[in-house]
Design an enzyme around this catalytic site. Structure first.
Site, short mmCIF file in Angstrom:
data_model
loop_
_atom_site.label_atom_id
_atom_site.label_comp_id
_atom_site.label_asym_id
_atom_site.label_seq_id
_atom_site.Cartn_x
_atom_site.Cartn_y
_atom_site.Cartn_z
N ARG A 237 130.74 -24.94 -38.36
CA ARG A 237 130.78 -23.51 -38.66
C ARG A 237 132.25 -23.10 -38.80
NH1 ARG A 237 126.27 -23.93 -39.92
NH2 ARG A 237 124.40 -22.91 -39.10
N HIS A 285 129.69 -24.75 -48.37
CA HIS A 285 128.64 -24.91 -47.35
C HIS A 285 127.45 -25.70 -47.91
CE1 HIS A 285 126.87 -23.05 -43.45
NE2 HIS A 285 126.29 -24.20 -43.72
P1 NAP Z 1 122.71 -30.85 -31.91
O1 NAP Z 1 121.75 -31.98 -32.11
O2 NAP Z 1 122.31 -29.71 -31.05
O3 NAP Z 1 124.06 -31.51 -31.35
C1 NAP Z 1 125.08 -30.76 -30.81
C2 NAP Z 1 126.10 -31.68 -30.16
O4 NAP Z 1 127.23 -30.91 -29.75
C3 NAP Z 1 125.57 -32.37 -28.91
O5 NAP Z 1 126.02 -33.70 -28.85
C4 NAP Z 1 126.18 -31.55 -27.78
O6 NAP Z 1 126.41 -32.27 -26.59
C5 NAP Z 1 127.51 -31.18 -28.38
N1 NAP Z 1 128.08 -30.00 -27.72
C6 NAP Z 1 127.59 -28.74 -27.68
N2 NAP Z 1 128.38 -27.94 -26.97
C7 NAP Z 1 129.41 -28.70 -26.53
C8 NAP Z 1 130.54 -28.46 -25.75
N3 NAP Z 1 130.80 -27.24 -25.23
N4 NAP Z 1 131.37 -29.50 -25.49
C9 NAP Z 1 131.13 -30.73 -25.97
N5 NAP Z 1 130.05 -31.03 -26.74
C10 NAP Z 1 129.21 -30.02 -27.01
O7 NAP Z 1 123.13 -30.23 -33.32
P2 NAP Z 1 123.07 -30.90 -34.77
O8 NAP Z 1 121.71 -30.87 -35.32
O9 NAP Z 1 123.76 -32.21 -34.71
O10 NAP Z 1 123.95 -29.84 -35.61
C11 NAP Z 1 125.28 -29.55 -35.26
C12 NAP Z 1 125.78 -28.34 -36.03
O11 NAP Z 1 126.04 -28.70 -37.39
C13 NAP Z 1 124.81 -27.18 -36.15
O12 NAP Z 1 124.81 -26.37 -34.98
C14 NAP Z 1 125.30 -26.43 -37.36
O13 NAP Z 1 126.19 -25.41 -37.00
C15 NAP Z 1 126.05 -27.50 -38.16
N6 NAP Z 1 125.40 -27.77 -39.45
C16 NAP Z 1 126.12 -27.56 -40.59
C17 NAP Z 1 125.54 -27.85 -41.81
C18 NAP Z 1 126.30 -27.68 -43.08
O14 NAP Z 1 125.72 -27.76 -44.16
N7 NAP Z 1 127.59 -27.47 -43.04
C19 NAP Z 1 124.22 -28.33 -41.88
C20 NAP Z 1 123.55 -28.51 -40.70
C21 NAP Z 1 124.14 -28.23 -39.48
P3 NAP Z 1 125.17 -32.86 -25.72
O15 NAP Z 1 124.59 -33.95 -26.58
O16 NAP Z 1 125.81 -33.38 -24.51
O17 NAP Z 1 124.22 -31.70 -25.53
C1 GLV Z 2 123.34 -25.21 -42.02
O1 GLV Z 2 124.47 -24.86 -41.92
C2 GLV Z 2 122.47 -25.44 -40.91
O2 GLV Z 2 122.79 -25.02 -39.80
O3 GLV Z 2 121.41 -26.06 -41.13
#
Ligand code: NAP
Ligand code: GLV
Length: 322
Positions: A237, A285
């Site tokens: 983000r 994005h």
């Molecule tokens: P997720 O499965 O919830 O993984 C989040 C990771 O971040 C986990 O490993 C978590 O640790 C870690 N984390 C959270 N808070 C933390 C902190 N304070 N300190 C250290 N580590 C922390 O999420 P995801 O599905 O991988 O997605 C991640 C993010 O990518 C989304 O929230 C979204 O904003 C972004 N995204 C962007 C796009 C795009 O097109 N640009 C698309 C999809 C997603 P733990 O494992 O220990 O809980």
């Molecule tokens: C895109 O940014 C998502 O959070 O899936």
């Protein structure tokens, strides 16, 4: 007979299930058609103010008025992985928030990040500029071990990205809240190990959720701890990054470049300095798009599971905010 009664118990009556659809910036017709085809017994409509109460909602950045009216929702399905826009709102107390759990996004993210890392490491931008000028010249091969990549966030997307980078033999560091063991990835966790993680990293990838703990996490003080010539890839983000601090470190030479897919304001305003910065590569994005058919299949599967009283993956913890 035992088996038979068990199967009968598992039959779900979806006739009475109401689903409301409230997604900003989304073409609703194709989503409604897909949802109705997958759940023909259910009633599925686009939300309008004053609509009847629904059992489930499919949302993206809904207005507060939607949640204020739909107070009886069992669950809200977010059609993205990141729930930061939703967590800013007041949610009905018993409503579960369910995020997309991969649904075809992790492979896209792995492609995007590996592409950005390899483009930087192999100096492909420099070669492209040379070739455009008719210059045939070689650069000294870089040493892979000089380019440790650090992935912040080792969840559904970060883990896949870290493994993909490791498959190209980059040294990979990973940072998460809890301790993780992922193949050859060197794991760091919590605030206590953050500085050590940064100091061991030259290419930093952000795949954290946006929460109060992670907002502005990439700023002067933290980016300044990366190995000299550091490179930033933000695919999470825009608010994870302090824009002026990135420009300052790029101009001062501590950082060598950045690939950015996400921004504080989207679309990026035309006057923003990122547009004209020679060391910044940007995309709008698009690193991991929501794939409609995969997402509908996942959401429908979870609605059926919830109606059966079965657990589902991807439920957001309201305290952690992700
Ligand atoms: P997720 O499965 O919830 O993984 C989040 C990771 O971040 C986990 O490993 C978590 O640790 C870690 N984390 C959270 N808070 C933390 C902190 N304070 N300190 C250290 N580590 C922390 O999420 P995801 O599905 O991988 O997605 C991640 C993010 O990518 C989304 O929230 C979204 O904003 C972004 N995204 C962007 C796009 C795009 O097109 N640009 C698309 C999809 C997603 P733990 O494992 O220990 O809980
Ligand atoms: C895109 O940014 C998502 O959070 O899936």
């Amino acid at each position: 007979p035992g088996h038979r009664s068990c199967r009968v118990d598992q039959v779900v009556n979806l006739m009475s299930v109401n689903i409301t659809f409230c997604c900003a910036d989304t073409q609703s017709e194709s989503w409604l058609t897909g949802l109705r085809a997958a759940l023909p017994q259910a009633s599925i409509e686009s939300w309008v103010p004053g609509a009847k109460p629904a059992d489930y909602a499919v949302v993206w950045a809904p207005p507060q008025s939607f949640l204020d009216e739909q107070t009886q929702l069992k669950a809200v399905f977010n059609i993205g992985a990141g729930v930061d826009a939703l967590m800013k709102l007041r949610l009905p107390i018993h409503t579960k928030v369910v995020r997309l759990d991969d649904a075809g996004m992790s492979v896209q993210m792995a492609e995007y990040v590996c592409h950005a890392v390899i483009r930087h490491f192999r100096e492909f931008d420099g070669y492209a500029a040379d070739m455009a000028q008719g210059i045939w010249s070689f650069r000294k091969p870089r040493i892979r071990s000089d380019f440790p990549v650090g992935v912040m966030g080792l969840g559904v997307l970060g883990e896949r990205v870290a493994k993909a980078l490791a498959s190209f033999d980059f040294p990979v560091n990973g940072w998460s809240r809890s301790v993780k063991a992922i193949g050859t990835v060197r794991g760091f966790s919590g605030e206590a190990q953050f500085d050590e993680f940064l100091a061991a990293t030259r290419i930093l990838v952000c795949l954290l959720p946006l929460t109060p703990d992670t907002r502005n996490i990439m700023r002067l003080e933290t980016l300044g701890k990366l190995l000299p010539g550091g490179y930033v890839i933000n695919v999470a983000r825009g608010a994870h990054l302090v824009d002026e601090d990135l420009v300052h470190l790029l101009d001062g030479g501590h950082l060598s470049g950045a690939t950015l897919d996400v921004f504080r304001t989207e679309p990026l305003p035309s006057e923003h300095p990122f547009w004209r910065h020679p060391k910044i590569t940007m995309t709008p994005h698009t690193s991991a798009r929501t794939l409609r058919d995969e997402s509908i299949a996942q959401i429908v599967g979870k609605i059926v599971a919830m109606e059966r009283g079965e657990p589902v993956a991807g439920i957001v913890d309201p305290v952690r905010g992700y």
